[in-house]
Design a protein around this motif. Structure first.
Motif, PDB file in Angstrom:
ATOM      1  N   GLU A   1      28.911  33.214  61.935  1.00 65.15           N
ATOM      2  CA  GLU A   1      28.395  34.515  61.187  1.00 65.15           C
ATOM      3  C   GLU A   1      26.894  35.032  61.895  1.00 65.15           C
ATOM      4  O   GLU A   1      26.571  35.786  61.284  1.00 65.15           O
ATOM      5  N   LYS A   2      26.820  34.047  62.672  1.00 62.15           N
ATOM      6  CA  LYS A   2      25.768  34.510  64.379  1.00 62.15           C
ATOM      7  C   LYS A   2      24.217  34.071  63.711  1.00 62.15           C
ATOM      8  O   LYS A   2      23.101  35.100  63.513  1.00 62.15           O
ATOM      9  N   THR A   3      24.033  33.009  62.261  1.00 60.96           N
ATOM     10  CA  THR A   3      22.586  32.947  61.406  1.00 60.96           C
ATOM     11  C   THR A   3      21.862  32.133  62.139  1.00 60.96           C
ATOM     12  O   THR A   3      20.759  32.467  61.887  1.00 60.96           O
ATOM     13  N   ILE A   4      22.488  31.430  63.230  1.00 59.03           N
ATOM     14  CA  ILE A   4      21.786  29.897  63.836  1.00 59.03           C
ATOM     15  C   ILE A   4      21.555  30.467  65.789  1.00 59.03           C
ATOM     16  O   ILE A   4      21.985  30.966  66.369  1.00 59.03           O
ATOM     17  N   SER A   5      20.100  31.078  65.456  1.00 58.27           N
ATOM     18  CA  SER A   5      20.151  31.269  66.972  1.00 58.27           C
ATOM     19  C   SER A   5      18.647  30.639  67.455  1.00 58.27           C
ATOM     20  O   SER A   5      17.774  30.202  67.557  1.00 58.27           O
ATOM     21  N   ILE A   6      19.189  29.514  67.979  1.00 57.06           N
ATOM     22  CA  ILE A   6      18.298  28.409  69.111  1.00 57.06           C
ATOM     23  C   ILE A   6      17.954  28.934  70.446  1.00 57.06           C
ATOM     24  O   ILE A   6      18.647  28.804  71.236  1.00 57.06           O
ATOM     25  N   GLU A   7      16.939  28.730  71.177  1.00 54.68           N
ATOM     26  CA  GLU A   7      16.156  29.398  72.565  1.00 54.68           C
ATOM     27  C   GLU A   7      15.847  28.276  73.187  1.00 54.68           C
ATOM     28  O   GLU A   7      14.851  27.709  72.315  1.00 54.68           O
ATOM     29  N   LYS A   8      15.747  27.233  73.971  1.00 52.00           N
ATOM     30  CA  LYS A   8      15.107  26.523  74.570  1.00 52.00           C
ATOM     31  C   LYS A   8      15.223  26.953  76.015  1.00 52.00           C
ATOM     32  O   LYS A   8      16.056  27.531  76.794  1.00 52.00           O
ATOM     33  N   ILE A   9      14.463  26.007  77.047  1.00 56.91           N
ATOM     34  CA  ILE A   9      13.957  26.566  78.828  1.00 56.91           C
ATOM     35  C   ILE A   9      13.793  24.880  78.974  1.00 56.91           C
ATOM     36  O   ILE A   9      13.743  24.258  78.784  1.00 56.91           O
ATOM     37  N   ALA A  10      14.760  24.845  79.754  1.00 55.28           N
ATOM     38  CA  ALA A  10      15.007  23.375  80.061  1.00 55.28           C
ATOM     39  C   ALA A  10      13.916  23.210  81.761  1.00 55.28           C
ATOM     40  O   ALA A  10      13.395  24.346  81.887  1.00 55.28           O
ATOM     41  N   ASP A  11      13.396  22.173  81.681  1.00 52.48           N
ATOM     42  CA  ASP A  11      12.396  21.291  81.868  1.00 52.48           C
ATOM     43  C   ASP A  11      12.850  21.998  83.982  1.00 52.48           C
ATOM     44  O   ASP A  11      13.445  22.282  84.433  1.00 52.48           O
ATOM     45  N   GLU A  12      11.757  21.024  84.494  1.00 52.54           N
ATOM     46  CA  GLU A  12      11.434  21.128  86.484  1.00 52.54           C
ATOM     47  C   GLU A  12      12.610  20.532  87.039  1.00 52.54           C
ATOM     48  O   GLU A  12      13.253  20.572  88.135  1.00 52.54           O
ATOM     49  N   ASN A  13      13.550  19.534  85.925  1.00 49.31           N
ATOM     50  CA  ASN A  13      14.061  18.933  86.123  1.00 49.31           C
ATOM     51  C   ASN A  13      16.039  18.910  85.569  1.00 49.31           C
ATOM     52  O   ASN A  13      16.927  17.861  86.051  1.00 49.31           O
ATOM     53  N   GLY A  14      15.943  20.547  85.272  1.00 49.74           N
ATOM     54  CA  GLY A  14      16.256  20.678  84.481  1.00 49.74           C
ATOM     55  C   GLY A  14      17.348  20.081  83.263  1.00 49.74           C
ATOM     56  O   GLY A  14      17.967  20.249  82.596  1.00 49.74           O
ATOM     57  N   ASN A  15      16.412  18.439  82.634  1.00 54.93           N
ATOM     58  CA  ASN A  15      16.459  18.340  81.501  1.00 54.93           C
ATOM     59  C   ASN A  15      16.557  19.400  80.351  1.00 54.93           C
ATOM     60  O   ASN A  15      15.934  20.447  80.501  1.00 54.93           O
ATOM     61  N   PHE A  16      17.279  19.017  79.048  1.00 56.08           N
ATOM     62  CA  PHE A  16      16.528  19.602  77.851  1.00 56.08           C
ATOM     63  C   PHE A  16      17.489  19.121  76.462  1.00 56.08           C
ATOM     64  O   PHE A  16      18.055  17.759  76.613  1.00 56.08           O
ATOM     65  N   GLN A  17      16.821  19.269  75.724  1.00 51.75           N
ATOM     66  CA  GLN A  17      16.915  18.515  74.521  1.00 51.75           C
ATOM     67  C   GLN A  17      17.047  20.111  72.824  1.00 51.75           C
ATOM     68  O   GLN A  17      16.332  20.098  73.195  1.00 51.75           O
ATOM     69  N   ILE A  18      18.125  20.445  72.083  1.00 52.30           N
ATOM     70  CA  ILE A  18      18.181  21.174  71.604  1.00 52.30           C
ATOM     71  C   ILE A  18      18.301  20.317  69.382  1.00 52.30           C
ATOM     72  O   ILE A  18      19.232  19.815  69.965  1.00 52.30           O
ATOM     73  N   PHE A  19      18.080  20.898  69.095  1.00 46.71           N
ATOM     74  CA  PHE A  19      17.730  20.340  67.117  1.00 46.71           C
ATOM     75  C   PHE A  19      18.618  21.675  66.570  1.00 46.71           C
ATOM     76  O   PHE A  19      18.069  22.419  66.497  1.00 46.71           O
ATOM     77  N   ILE A  20      19.576  21.618  66.443  1.00 45.10           N
ATOM     78  CA  ILE A  20      20.672  21.741  66.191  1.00 45.10           C
ATOM     79  C   ILE A  20      20.639  21.544  64.418  1.00 45.10           C
ATOM     80  O   ILE A  20      20.950  20.318  63.896  1.00 45.10           O
ATOM     81  N   PRO A  21      19.987  22.593  63.489  1.00 42.92           N
ATOM     82  CA  PRO A  21      19.816  21.875  61.963  1.00 42.92           C
ATOM     83  C   PRO A  21      20.946  21.913  61.454  1.00 42.92           C
ATOM     84  O   PRO A  21      20.831  21.262  59.663  1.00 42.92           O
TER      85      PRO A  21
END
Length: 142
Positions: A48-68
């Motif tokens: 449905e394209k209802t959830i849209s989350i955008e994050k930026i990785a840190d300087e070491n390329g690591n990321f953490q995304i919380f999906i509801p």
């Protein structure tokens, strides 16, 4: 007694809500294994394209995304000088690890750019209309 009942109900509902989300951890790297700093990650729900989350990785390329919520999602990753990465994932566990590898974008070097300017064939001036015969296509090559 009512307060105890509502407290237990809230705790049970809170536990259910917390279990219905997922945490995605990962690293963005290039084809040689070096981390890519500040890559942009976008997560969209697949249907449905209802959830849209955008994050930026840190300087070491690591990321953490919380999906509801759990389910099917599409992960898009973009970074300067790299081709866009897009892949569908099925997040079914509370915590998932993802490793993303980006490839260099294909580039083409341009040797020369030529810009030509010509007069318009017909020009309207205040007191006359000027026809530039030298710019007319029928006079080309003469």
């Amino acid at each position: 007694m009512k307060k105890l009942y509502y407290s237990v109900l809230v705790l049970l509902m809170g536990n259910t809500i917390l279990q219905a989300q997922t945490t995605v951890n990962g690293t963005v790297k290039d084809s040689s294994g070096k981390p890519i700093a500040f890559a942009v990650l976008k997560v969209n729900s697949d249907k449905e394209k209802t959830i849209s989350i955008e994050k930026i990785a840190d300087e070491n390329g690591n990321f953490q995304i919380f999906i509801p919520e759990l389910g099917q999602f599409v992960l898009n990753v973009t970074a300067d000088k790299f081709a866009t990465y897009s892949k569908a994932f099925s997040f079914t566990e509370p915590t998932q690890n993802v490793s993303i590898e980006l490839y260099k974008e294909k580039t083409i070097d341009i040797n020369e750019v030529v810009i030509k300017k010509s007069k318009p064939i017909i020009q309207r001036k205040i007191d006359r209309v000027v026809l530039n015969v030298s710019e007319h296509p029928s006079t080309a090559g003469k």
